[in-house]
Structures are given as C-alpha cells and as structure tokens.
Design an enzyme around this catalytic site. Sequence first.
Site, short mmCIF file in Angstrom:
data_model
loop_
_atom_site.label_atom_id
_atom_site.label_comp_id
_atom_site.label_asym_id
_atom_site.label_seq_id
_atom_site.Cartn_x
_atom_site.Cartn_y
_atom_site.Cartn_z
N ASP A 92 93.55 -19.68 12.49
CA ASP A 92 92.09 -20.11 12.45
C ASP A 92 91.04 -19.02 11.89
O ASP A 92 91.21 -17.86 11.98
CB ASP A 92 91.52 -20.46 13.94
CG ASP A 92 92.29 -21.51 14.51
OD1 ASP A 92 93.26 -21.11 15.23
OD2 ASP A 92 91.84 -22.43 14.84
N LYS A 93 89.97 -19.52 11.18
CA LYS A 93 89.00 -18.52 10.49
C LYS A 93 87.97 -18.19 11.66
O LYS A 93 87.75 -17.14 11.45
CB LYS A 93 88.50 -19.35 9.37
CG LYS A 93 87.17 -18.46 8.63
CD LYS A 93 86.66 -19.18 7.43
CE LYS A 93 85.65 -18.36 6.71
NZ LYS A 93 85.11 -18.83 5.25
#
Length: 371
Positions: free
Chosen positions: A76-77
């Site tokens: 995930d960013k």
Amino acid sequence: MRKLFHLTHSPIECYFRPSVRDFVVREIPLYEANGAGEHLLVLVRKKDLSTFEMVEILSNVLGVRSAQIGYAGLKDKHATTYQYLSIPRSFESKLSACGEVLEKRGIKVLECRAHTNKLRVGHLKGNSFFVRLKKLTPIQAQKAINALEILKASGFANYFGDQRFGRDGQNYHEGEKILENLRTMRDKKIARFLLSAYQSHLFNLWLLERMRLNAMIESCSPKELMSHIKNYGALDSVLRDEGVVRELRAQKQFFKLLHGDVAVHYPYGRAFVIDDVSAESARFAQCQIAPSGALCGKKLISAQGVALEIERAFVDSRLREAGSRRYAWVWVQDVAYTYKPEVAQMEITFSLPKGSYATVFLEALLNKPFG
C-alpha cells in the site's frame, strides 16, 4: 463495485483513513537470506510510497535498472510498510553510501544480506497489519469486537481491494483496451499490471455472483429459491430441485460448494475439482481447503459441471497471461485488539495470507465500503 459479505450486522460507524501512522504493513517472508550469492535481500521501510515509486527511486539513486530489482508483492502507498527487495550484490557499496539520500525520499534500509536468487512476485507467506480505527463509540466498539470474533472463526470473501484498480478504479478498463488492441504500452511491466487488473476485476465479479447465490441459499426456503432463481442456465434446473437445495443449505459454511468447483488445499497446496461436495464441505469448515475463483489465462484449471456454468461468464479467453486460481475464501490469523475509550480508538493487529487485502477485511468487519 459494491462488495457483498456474509455478516449481516448494521454498518459499524468509525473513521479510518490509511496513513503512515494508522496503517502499518509488514511482509512475512517466504525464506531467509542464506548469506551467499549474487543478490542482496534487503528489508526496507517505506512511507507514503507505492512499490513502483520505491523501485523507481532506488533505480535512479543507485543506478540499477528497475528490472533488476525484485519484490515479492505490491504494498500500500498510504501506509508505513516493511517489505523485502532484492538487488544485484554489485550495488551493495552504493546502497550503503546512499542511506541518507534514500531516507529523505521515504525509504529506510533496515537489513541487507546476500542471497542466491532474485526475489520474485509471490515469494512471501503473507502480511501482518496494524490499523487504528477512530471515532469509535463504546457501542460501536463492542459491535466491532463481536464481528472480529465471528470473522476469526468464519473467514471472509477474498475480493481484490479497490486499490488494485487504481485511484479512479479504471485500471481494468485499460487492461481490456490492451486486449482489444485499442491501447499499446511500451512498458511491459505496466502492461502486465493493467492486464492483471482486468483479471482481478473478472474475479471480483464472479465472487460477487457467488456471494449473491450463497445469500439466497442461506436465507430462502427451497420453495422461495425456486421463484427467485433466474438466468443461471444449467443451475436453474439444479436449484429447482428441493433435495439439492436442502443439501446446499445443510453446508455449515456460508460459501456453498458446488459440484465442479475448484478447491485448493489451505493455506497452500494443489488445486482439485470437487466431486464429493459433502466430504469437501466438512474439510472446508475445518479450514483445510478453500474454494477458488479463476484468474483467467492459458494455464487455467477450469471448474466443471454446475460450477462452470457460473464461472464461464467471467473468463475471457483472450487473456494469454499464465492463469491461476485464487482463494475465494480466506481466514484471518493472529487477531488482537485494544479499545481506548478515552480517545474513542481501537487498535487491531492481524495477519492475512499473501494476496489478501487488509482493506477488504475491514470492509467485512465494518460491513460497509472501505473509505
């Protein structure tokens, strides 16, 4: 796409937005570095960066081609994430010298050991997560605790998370355009990513269809089901048989197995086509196997019989990717939680098998769309 889950409680009201403080992901490696070889197995911590962005930064700073950087999975960013990378060992001194530069860009090198092979996608056991839910009243917190206890035992539907489809949710459209020769991509890695997003979209549509069918079987009497079932092809005649419907309703788990479903030994193992539904339903209830959906491609193991009647509507034969099966149902592990009423926050830790999304688990828990 609005996902359907098996818990029926009213939505749990709280606030959760992925951030470096409230969402932490730790990769569980498949193996340890062996201390010798032409590659480096590197544990990094990144913040507010996608895996692709991190690879690009490493490529530019170290002077290594992005294709030479290996990773086991996309992380995930909007989170703090810990994951393993591999780079050629010839860049070891450059990596050591560039620590401060990388840290300013959101990447901190935590460990670095020699290893014999490049890290490949899928070379991980799973991921562990920490999430913090905010603005959670005591009543809503108790609902969350009750739901967590149920999910620990029951498992949940293994949809791909919305982040799989890009910021605007349209990545799968771009993948379909590539198949239709309406778009060309110079970057083969991005092209494969868009095509896999299209695979993922088809899987989610199939899983939603099966979840709708499961909900009908669970909630309707045999006679009611007969009047509701439409447009299922060969399933029409099967589900109009009261004896068959009773057999399906007798399965203890929410996700009802059909003759011809492809199951996979859990948490990993070989795939096989279900013939004896009663016996495999018992193993499913004991978390020994799980049903799977198609990630369509040239090497796909197809469902058979009745199960194929549903699956074939979500298989695109134009896809020439490898093809595989994905667990349709997974179980959460290592669940722990702490509720802090003075700040109306709950902290939850848990782990999931590779390829499963923490955000999908949260959707199942809260019984509402993520975000």
